[in-house]
Design a protein around this motif. Structure first.
Motif, PDB file in Angstrom:
ATOM      1  N   ARG A   7      42.860  44.588  30.632  1.00 43.39           N
ATOM      2  CA  ARG A   7      41.507  44.036  30.730  1.00 43.39           C
ATOM      3  C   ARG A   7      41.511  42.516  30.855  1.00 43.39           C
ATOM      4  NH1 ARG A   7      37.190  47.001  26.808  1.00 43.39           N
ATOM      5  NH2 ARG A   7      35.851  45.672  28.096  1.00 43.39           N
ATOM      6  N   SER A   8      42.591  41.957  31.398  1.00 41.96           N
ATOM      7  CA  SER A   8      42.690  40.500  31.541  1.00 41.96           C
ATOM      8  C   SER A   8      41.733  39.964  32.608  1.00 41.96           C
ATOM      9  CB  SER A   8      44.128  40.096  31.875  1.00 41.96           C
ATOM     10  OG  SER A   8      44.586  40.755  33.044  1.00 41.96           O
ATOM     11  N   PHE A   9      41.264  40.829  33.495  1.00 45.71           N
ATOM     12  CA  PHE A   9      40.279  40.461  34.512  1.00 45.71           C
ATOM     13  C   PHE A   9      39.658  41.732  35.046  1.00 45.71           C
ATOM     14  CE2 PHE A   9      44.128  41.281  36.939  1.00 45.71           C
ATOM     15  CZ  PHE A   9      43.666  42.025  38.019  1.00 45.71           C
ATOM     16  N   VAL A  10      38.581  41.572  35.784  1.00 39.69           N
ATOM     17  CA  VAL A  10      37.998  42.661  36.576  1.00 39.69           C
ATOM     18  C   VAL A  10      37.643  42.068  37.931  1.00 39.69           C
ATOM     19  CG1 VAL A  10      36.077  44.269  36.865  1.00 39.69           C
ATOM     20  CG2 VAL A  10      37.078  43.947  34.598  1.00 39.69           C
ATOM     21  N   ALA A  11      38.073  42.717  39.001  1.00 38.16           N
ATOM     22  CA  ALA A  11      37.773  42.243  40.358  1.00 38.16           C
ATOM     23  C   ALA A  11      36.930  43.293  41.068  1.00 38.16           C
ATOM     24  CB  ALA A  11      39.065  41.982  41.127  1.00 38.16           C
ATOM     25  N   ALA A  12      35.846  42.859  41.689  1.00 40.01           N
ATOM     26  CA  ALA A  12      34.924  43.786  42.351  1.00 40.01           C
ATOM     27  C   ALA A  12      34.567  43.302  43.747  1.00 40.01           C
ATOM     28  CB  ALA A  12      33.648  43.949  41.525  1.00 40.01           C
ATOM     29  N   CYS A  13      34.546  44.236  44.691  1.00 41.50           N
ATOM     30  CA  CYS A  13      34.157  43.945  46.074  1.00 41.50           C
ATOM     31  C   CYS A  13      33.338  45.106  46.601  1.00 41.50           C
ATOM     32  CB  CYS A  13      35.400  43.725  46.945  1.00 41.50           C
ATOM     33  SG  CYS A  13      35.020  43.428  48.697  1.00 41.50           S
ATOM     34  N   PRO A  14      32.006  45.000  46.636  1.00 43.23           N
ATOM     35  CA  PRO A  14      31.196  46.074  47.203  1.00 43.23           C
ATOM     36  C   PRO A  14      31.658  46.405  48.626  1.00 43.23           C
ATOM     37  CG  PRO A  14      29.806  44.466  46.100  1.00 43.23           C
ATOM     38  CD  PRO A  14      31.186  43.877  46.149  1.00 43.23           C
ATOM     39  N   ILE A  15      31.476  47.620  49.040  1.00 41.18           N
ATOM     40  CA  ILE A  15      31.950  48.062  50.350  1.00 41.18           C
ATOM     41  C   ILE A  15      31.400  47.172  51.467  1.00 41.18           C
ATOM     42  CG2 ILE A  15      30.092  49.764  50.554  1.00 41.18           C
ATOM     43  CD1 ILE A  15      32.079  51.525  52.123  1.00 41.18           C
ATOM     44  N   TYR A  16      32.304  46.734  52.342  1.00 45.75           N
ATOM     45  CA  TYR A  16      31.972  45.878  53.477  1.00 45.75           C
ATOM     46  C   TYR A  16      31.279  44.577  53.058  1.00 45.75           C
ATOM     47  CZ  TYR A  16      33.211  50.015  56.143  1.00 45.75           C
ATOM     48  OH  TYR A  16      33.881  51.094  56.647  1.00 45.75           O
ATOM     49  N   HIS A  17      31.618  44.079  51.880  1.00 46.75           N
ATOM     50  CA  HIS A  17      31.085  42.794  51.424  1.00 46.75           C
ATOM     51  C   HIS A  17      32.007  41.680  51.915  1.00 46.75           C
ATOM     52  CE1 HIS A  17      28.160  40.707  49.022  1.00 46.75           C
ATOM     53  NE2 HIS A  17      29.087  40.051  48.362  1.00 46.75           N
ATOM     54  N   ASP A  18      31.526  40.446  51.873  1.00 48.73           N
ATOM     55  CA  ASP A  18      32.328  39.343  52.404  1.00 48.73           C
ATOM     56  C   ASP A  18      33.207  38.674  51.362  1.00 48.73           C
ATOM     57  OD1 ASP A  18      30.589  37.776  50.899  1.00 48.73           O
ATOM     58  OD2 ASP A  18      29.468  37.020  52.619  1.00 48.73           O
ATOM     59  N   SER A  19      33.147  39.150  50.115  1.00 46.62           N
ATOM     60  CA  SER A  19      33.845  38.458  49.037  1.00 46.62           C
ATOM     61  C   SER A  19      34.347  39.409  47.958  1.00 46.62           C
ATOM     62  CB  SER A  19      32.922  37.439  48.357  1.00 46.62           C
ATOM     63  OG  SER A  19      32.342  36.566  49.297  1.00 46.62           O
ATOM     64  N   LEU A  20      35.287  38.885  47.184  1.00 41.63           N
ATOM     65  CA  LEU A  20      35.792  39.557  45.991  1.00 41.63           C
ATOM     66  C   LEU A  20      35.375  38.713  44.794  1.00 41.63           C
ATOM     67  CD1 LEU A  20      37.743  41.819  44.825  1.00 41.63           C
ATOM     68  CD2 LEU A  20      39.543  40.086  44.981  1.00 41.63           C
ATOM     69  N   TYR A  21      34.739  39.338  43.807  1.00 42.65           N
ATOM     70  CA  TYR A  21      34.276  38.637  42.614  1.00 42.65           C
ATOM     71  C   TYR A  21      35.192  38.995  41.453  1.00 42.65           C
ATOM     72  CZ  TYR A  21      30.106  38.109  45.482  1.00 42.65           C
ATOM     73  OH  TYR A  21      29.246  37.805  46.501  1.00 42.65           O
ATOM     74  N   ILE A  22      35.652  37.977  40.728  1.00 42.93           N
ATOM     75  CA  ILE A  22      36.614  38.195  39.656  1.00 42.93           C
ATOM     76  C   ILE A  22      36.086  37.600  38.356  1.00 42.93           C
ATOM     77  CG2 ILE A  22      38.986  37.824  38.874  1.00 42.93           C
ATOM     78  CD1 ILE A  22      39.719  37.403  41.865  1.00 42.93           C
ATOM     79  N   GLY A  23      35.923  38.447  37.352  1.00 46.53           N
ATOM     80  CA  GLY A  23      35.586  37.996  36.019  1.00 46.53           C
ATOM     81  C   GLY A  23      36.876  37.847  35.233  1.00 46.53           C
ATOM     82  N   CYS A  24      37.044  36.728  34.549  1.00 46.20           N
ATOM     83  CA  CYS A  24      38.350  36.464  33.938  1.00 46.20           C
ATOM     84  C   CYS A  24      38.237  35.389  32.855  1.00 46.20           C
ATOM     85  CB  CYS A  24      39.335  36.012  35.020  1.00 46.20           C
ATOM     86  SG  CYS A  24      38.789  34.560  35.966  1.00 46.20           S
ATOM     87  N   THR A  25      39.394  34.978  32.331  1.00 42.49           N
ATOM     88  CA  THR A  25      39.462  33.885  31.375  1.00 42.49           C
ATOM     89  C   THR A  25      39.400  32.550  32.123  1.00 42.49           C
ATOM     90  OG1 THR A  25      41.873  33.765  31.503  1.00 42.49           O
ATOM     91  CG2 THR A  25      40.929  35.265  29.855  1.00 42.49           C
ATOM     92  N   ARG A  26      39.185  31.479  31.393  1.00 43.49           N
ATOM     93  CA  ARG A  26      39.167  30.153  32.012  1.00 43.49           C
ATOM     94  C   ARG A  26      40.537  29.835  32.616  1.00 43.49           C
ATOM     95  NH1 ARG A  26      34.504  27.764  30.910  1.00 43.49           N
ATOM     96  NH2 ARG A  26      33.341  28.421  29.057  1.00 43.49           N
ATOM     97  N   GLU A  27      41.581  30.209  31.903  1.00 43.58           N
ATOM     98  CA  GLU A  27      42.928  29.913  32.386  1.00 43.58           C
ATOM     99  C   GLU A  27      43.230  30.643  33.688  1.00 43.58           C
ATOM    100  OE1 GLU A  27      47.581  30.042  30.796  1.00 43.58           O
ATOM    101  OE2 GLU A  27      45.975  30.983  29.623  1.00 43.58           O
ATOM    102  N   LEU A  28      42.907  31.927  33.745  1.00 40.63           N
ATOM    103  CA  LEU A  28      43.146  32.683  34.974  1.00 40.63           C
ATOM    104  C   LEU A  28      42.256  32.164  36.098  1.00 40.63           C
ATOM    105  CD1 LEU A  28      44.552  34.875  36.525  1.00 40.63           C
ATOM    106  CD2 LEU A  28      42.979  36.557  35.543  1.00 40.63           C
ATOM    107  N   GLY A  29      41.039  31.798  35.770  1.00 41.78           N
ATOM    108  CA  GLY A  29      40.152  31.229  36.778  1.00 41.78           C
ATOM    109  C   GLY A  29      40.734  29.978  37.398  1.00 41.78           C
ATOM    110  N   ASP A  30      41.318  29.126  36.568  1.00 39.66           N
ATOM    111  CA  ASP A  30      41.960  27.916  37.081  1.00 39.66           C
ATOM    112  C   ASP A  30      43.089  28.272  38.046  1.00 39.66           C
ATOM    113  OD1 ASP A  30      40.280  26.293  35.607  1.00 39.66           O
ATOM    114  OD2 ASP A  30      41.702  25.999  33.959  1.00 39.66           O
ATOM    115  N   SER A  31      43.869  29.305  37.704  1.00 44.90           N
ATOM    116  CA  SER A  31      44.974  29.734  38.572  1.00 44.90           C
ATOM    117  C   SER A  31      44.456  30.230  39.910  1.00 44.90           C
ATOM    118  CB  SER A  31      45.784  30.840  37.887  1.00 44.90           C
ATOM    119  OG  SER A  31      46.397  30.368  36.703  1.00 44.90           O
TER     120      SER A  31
END
Length: 213
Positions: A162-186
């Motif tokens: 559960r270190s992150f969750v990545a979501a991309c609705p079908i045929y969407h233009d982006s991937l959204y990632i919920g995460c920690t501040r540290e992983l976000g920086d990476s």
């Protein structure tokens, strides 16, 4: 629907990865490279700038290049290669060797699958809508094997820790990632077209998927 509705609660921050644009000779490009002068940030949609794109450029709807997949794995792995549940639209599996498996999807993740379903009223089996296929593989599968089956981004990536969750609705233009501040920086310094985005930012619909109200 907001970013937090797709990636769930409890994240310190969110990052949006703009999926690459396929240009001439099957070359992949960042949005700003294909539309020079366009203001691109975490709130930009492809529709807002597509009018200025070259005629032969393909829209980035769900497309995941090998390079982007590899950069994602490197940024998300954090030195590890833990097991993940990958959720893909069942239509991808119909045209590949992907098989529907009996995967025990965590209880906390089942509402996220429901929100990404193309047909939320479709039957559900073991908490998973029947228009979604879930497989369990190491994170590296995204870069190692996904392209053998489809060039489309998974609709959901759920690591076991559960270190992150990545979501991309079908045929969407982006991937959204919920995460920690540290992983976000990476993610923001990785070789990705990535931008910070608020967990409260509104998600737009696509030609095949509309946010549930």
């Amino acid at each position: 629907m907001r970013v937090s509705d797709l990636v769930g609660e409890g994240h310190e921050r969110a990052v949006r990865v703009l999926l690459p644009v396929r240009g001439a000779r099957d070359q992949w490009h960042a949005w700003a490279d294909i539309v020079p002068g366009a203001l691109v940030d975490g709130d930009t949609s492809w529709e807002q700038i597509s009018h200025a794109a070259p005629t032969l450029v393909g829209a980035p709807y769900g497309a995941l290049s090998d390079e982007t997949a590899e950069a994602l794995v490197n940024a998300l792995a954090g030195g590890g290669n833990g097991e993940c549940c990958f959720a893909l639209w069942a239509g991808y599996a119909e045209n590949s060797a992907l098989q529907r498996e009996t995967v025990d999807v965590p209880e906390w993740a089942r509402p996220l699958l429901g929100k990404l379903s193309v047909d939320p009223k479709k039957s559900i089996r073991q908490g998973v809508p029947l228009d979604i296929v879930v497989i369990r593989e190491p994170l590296s599968w995204l870069a190692r094997e996904l392209s053998l089956h489809t060039q489309q981004c998974p609709m959901l990536i759920l690591p076991q820790d559960r270190s992150f969750v990545a979501a991309c609705p079908i045929y969407h233009d982006s991937l959204y990632i919920g995460c920690t501040r540290e992983l976000g920086d990476s993610l923001l310094v990785a070789d990705l077209d990535s931008y910070p985005i608020s967990l409260d930012s509104v998600i737009r619909g696509t030609i095949d998927w509309q946010p549930q109200t």
